[in-house]
Write an enzyme that holds these catalytic residues in place. Structure first.
Site, PDB file in Angstrom:
ATOM      1  N   TYR A   1      51.302 -45.468   3.046  1.00 18.27           N
ATOM      2  CA  TYR A   1      52.062 -44.991   4.190  1.00 18.27           C
ATOM      3  C   TYR A   1      51.206 -45.135   5.447  1.00 18.27           C
ATOM      4  CZ  TYR A   1      55.061 -42.367   7.214  1.00 18.27           C
ATOM      5  OH  TYR A   1      55.902 -42.035   8.238  1.00 18.27           O
TER       6      TYR A   1
ATOM      7  N   GLN B   1      61.652 -39.984   4.177  1.00 21.51           N
ATOM      8  CA  GLN B   1      62.519 -40.950   3.488  1.00 21.51           C
ATOM      9  C   GLN B   1      61.709 -42.113   2.890  1.00 21.51           C
ATOM     10  OE1 GLN B   1      62.699 -40.006   6.661  1.00 21.51           O
ATOM     11  NE2 GLN B   1      63.039 -41.699   8.077  1.00 21.51           N
TER      12      GLN B   1
ATOM     13  N   ASN C   1      52.848 -37.058   9.322  1.00 20.11           N
ATOM     14  CA  ASN C   1      53.125 -35.755   9.929  1.00 20.11           C
ATOM     15  C   ASN C   1      53.524 -34.748   8.844  1.00 20.11           C
ATOM     16  OD1 ASN C   1      55.777 -36.315   9.216  1.00 20.11           O
ATOM     17  ND2 ASN C   1      56.384 -36.943  11.268  1.00 20.11           N
TER      18      ASN C   1
ATOM     19  N   SER D   1      43.097 -33.762  11.992  1.00 20.73           N
ATOM     20  CA  SER D   1      41.694 -34.144  11.854  1.00 20.73           C
ATOM     21  C   SER D   1      40.762 -33.102  12.464  1.00 20.73           C
ATOM     22  CB  SER D   1      41.516 -35.494  12.542  1.00 20.73           C
ATOM     23  OG  SER D   1      40.329 -36.102  12.121  1.00 20.73           O
TER      24      SER D   1
ATOM     25  N   GLN E   1      37.331 -36.412  18.706  1.00 18.86           N
ATOM     26  CA  GLN E   1      38.172 -35.787  17.685  1.00 18.86           C
ATOM     27  C   GLN E   1      39.429 -35.198  18.316  1.00 18.86           C
ATOM     28  OE1 GLN E   1      39.330 -35.638  14.381  1.00 18.86           O
ATOM     29  NE2 GLN E   1      37.145 -35.997  14.331  1.00 18.86           N
TER      30      GLN E   1
ATOM     31  N   GLU F   1      36.128 -31.839   7.602  1.00 16.98           N
ATOM     32  CA  GLU F   1      36.413 -33.229   7.250  1.00 16.98           C
ATOM     33  C   GLU F   1      35.224 -34.112   7.669  1.00 16.98           C
ATOM     34  OE1 GLU F   1      39.477 -34.858   9.673  1.00 16.98           O
ATOM     35  OE2 GLU F   1      39.869 -36.572   8.342  1.00 16.98           O
TER      36      GLU F   1
ATOM     37  N   ASP G   1      34.772 -44.023  11.411  1.00 15.49           N
ATOM     38  CA  ASP G   1      36.220 -44.205  11.559  1.00 15.49           C
ATOM     39  C   ASP G   1      36.604 -45.664  11.395  1.00 15.49           C
ATOM     40  OD1 ASP G   1      36.582 -41.547  12.092  1.00 15.49           O
ATOM     41  OD2 ASP G   1      36.672 -41.782  14.270  1.00 15.49           O
TER      42      ASP G   1
ATOM     43  N   HIS H   1      48.117 -30.428 -37.943  1.00 11.92           N
ATOM     44  CA  HIS H   1      46.851 -30.906 -37.389  1.00 11.92           C
ATOM     45  C   HIS H   1      45.806 -31.002 -38.510  1.00 11.92           C
ATOM     46  CE1 HIS H   1      48.550 -30.231 -33.437  1.00 11.92           C
ATOM     47  NE2 HIS H   1      47.420 -30.557 -32.836  1.00 11.92           N
TER      48      HIS H   1
END
Lengths: 430, 430
Positions: free
Chosen positions: B130, B192, B215, B238, B260, B328, B362, B421
């Protein structure tokens, strides 16, 4: 009776139905109940735990009794046989030995221009292990969850398990916990126990990772708190898929199917074979062995609803169907199991050859018996030491290296419309 | 203005507030909306995708336009500068080189009595990436998700990203995808898109693992479909935490905080320093740099709400507070970063020393920039090659080995009340 299917299309449809059995029903009422339990425990803490324990486990406890006492822990050793103690100890040793293989190790790498890159592995601070009560209260579950956490060197490991009659906990479970090095055990189960571990109460510490199997309420609670804490997986009912050729012994295949079915009326036991005669022999053996089976009712139910024998024309087709199902346990009861393994894409654990019934892996071979179910083997793996560890990336650039990369980073930052990203490099290198 | 705090207790409270910012609000309306979207896509497939794309992205598409065409892919190369192309290519190389380190490898181990144990690693069959649209449509996001999947040798990788104006997709995103080896790209975003990847539609294939940031709707959809597919993590906004001593340059620290904050009005930018003077200098620099910042409004909002400078008495306290927050990104802008690292328990990525601004990581240092947020670094790690792989445990016992373990397994099976078993071993060894 174990159903036998010959047509591949029918087999695909049936395997899909069985694979989807976990969440095929309507689970909204359970989701709603779990949401309420989790929220209440988050807000009311211990008080809510006692209320839900009275309601669901029908045990009236006080806060001071939530934690299993030292004398109860000691007493458990008197309540199991020496044979069982030794069996637990041997299983413990063998599971630990396997889990000590390939434990993630920190590393750094020195590159040109004094760039240092690496990964630093550390254990989580606290782990919470869920051990079911009732029908599924197993010492092996304790070992398979506790030992990886111990090997990961998690500083604080707590266990929760619902109280049985008179608040008691299965002594074999208490002994297994202690043999694995766990002494902080709380008498609480269900979604309320998961909520307590995720958010903490006055008595039960908030943990970082929750592992262990449970019923639908426990599983939905784990999914709900995922993100607040880490979880191992969303466990569904257990399943075995046996691929067998004409070299397989029908009695052995039948007993392996039953060993899966006897877990749970939702358990799945599937045979895929190139030998039609074997399918009928296994069917007959299953019927015979079900007579007088101590857990006949539930085992028969599992076989009737989620048992299946499929006759196929080749081992290739068998592997294809097995990959569609992505079984938790896969037995390769064929003459050349290592030859077949290349065709297997998805399986939680693979048991090779005629002398490796799944029970070996359930108890003491070493690999973890907490495995992905319901097709999750397509993307997930066994519980392991890494479930209780995480890593930090390490990056060190020298002045020279940063200058070297400066314009590239600024071009990328500009393309992304992030001016301070570019400036953070520009101001250091201009 | 960047707030400065001197008292440790205040700092702990503020860090907790900032750490909890993601899910502190009421998200039930969003959960409900996402549930409806996911269910509708599951039932109606492509038709639902087009409806939601018209509604949320205000783009009217037809089914045949869902997939980005070959000519659009080609054209993207004409729409970006050569400099940007080369920057993407260099980043690609460096990210791939890092991800090729320590790729999980299958192994087997031969033990006494012909017991073979091991783990077999395989990639997932299909991965879905995504990539957000709008403000956060970044070529670096594409590289950081696609390259680990490629290194894992996932046979089919598809990408989804919401259409912008006139159905267009950021050409830098399209180029980055192609440079990373991805050509199957669908013009659909939001919850979706996640539902389409989880359940499949006529046009979009069902995948096994979904990764990538998004989001709140995307994140809730990922949580909802988790279990049907694997996911990388639940990404929140972030955050960076900078630990600095008196050797740090206030301008550099300030620009790193802004780098940031400029991501998102919910981004967090935190400085913890032993040098009170530095705190005030950084505060002043942040204010100065915000003047005329191209993304002033949102950046200022992030600094005001989730920016913070904490003055502490020692680096030990700084590390303690940092571990509470579990950032993070963690920058160690101190004279001896490797000395401090031992005290750090939780951080997604650690940037060591004065020449390693977060922007290096990054874009192109190599380690993944998809990192655990909102305190998830307590239990989770960067996205990696292993996100797209899983393993099967391998177990083979010989006749001799099974006989050796027979009584132990039967004792354990009996203790757990699972007769078949025990029988599965007894019948093979008697």
């Amino acid at each position: 009776m174990l159903r036998i299917i010959n047509r591949q299309l029918d087999a695909e449809r049936e395997l899909k139905r069985i694979g989807d059995r976990t969440f095929s029903g309507e689970i909204e009422p359970q989701e709603k109940a779990v949401k309420e339990i989790v929220t209440t425990v988050k807000n009311k803490g211990d008080e809510a735990l006692l209320d839900y324990t009275a309601k669901f486990d029908r045990q009236v406890l006080e806060v001071v009794n939530l934690r299993v006492s030292g004398s109860e822990l000691d007493a458990a050793y008197q309540q199991i046989s020496q044979d069982l103690l030794h069996a637990i100890q041997l299983a413990c040793q063998k599971i630990e030995a396997f889990h000590r293989q390939r434990v993630p190790r920190s590393w750094v790498q020195f590159n040109e221009d004094d760039i240092v890159l690496g990964k630093r592995y550390t254990p989580v601070d606290r782990a919470g292990l869920y051990v079911p009560g009732g029908r599924a209260s197993y010492p092996s579950t304790v070992l398979m969850n506790a030992i990886p956490a111990k090997v990961a060197k998690v500083p604080r490991i707590v266990m929760v398990t619902p109280p049985g009659e008179e608040g008691k906990i299965n002594p074999a479970v208490l002994v297994a916990a202690q043999e694995a090095g766990i002494e902080e055990i709380y008498r609480v189960g269900g979604a309320q126990a998961i909520a307590a571990l995720a958010y903490g109460t006055d008595t039960i510490p908030k943990v970082d990772v929750i592992t262990g199997p449970g019923n639908i309420y426990v599983t939905l609670a784990k999914k709900m708190v995922y993100g607040t804490v880490g979880i191992d997986s969303l466990a569904g009912p257990s399943e075995v898929l046996v691929i067998a050729d004409e070299t397989a012994n029908p009695t052995h295949v039948a007993v392996d199917l039953l060993a899966q079915a006897e877990h749970d009326p939702m358990a799945a036991a599937i045979l895929i074979t190139t030998d039609e005669k074997l399918a009928y022999q296994v069917q007959k053996e299953v019927t015979r062995m079900l007579e007088g089976h101590p857990r006949k009712t539930l085992t028969e139910k599992a076989i009737a609803n989620y048992g299946l024998a499929v006759v196929v024309e080749s081992l290739e087709v068998a592997a294809y169907l097995s990959n569609l199902f992505a079984p938790e346990h896969l037995e390769l009861e064929v003459s050349d199991p290592w030859g077949l393994i290349e065709k297997i894409r998805h399986a939680g654990a693979i048991f090779l050859g005629h002398s490796t019934p799944e029970a070996v892996g359930d108890y003491l071979a070493g690999p973890n018996h907490t495995l992905p179910t319901s097709g999750a083997a397509r993307y997930a793996s066994a519980l392991g030491v890494e479930t209780f560890m995480k890593h930090s990336s390490l990056i060190q650039y020298s002045d020279t290296a940063l200058k070297q990369m400066s314009s590239t980073i600024q071009i990328l930052a500009q393309a992304e419309g992030l001016p301070s990203h570019g400036d953070s490099v520009r101001l250091r290198t201009e």
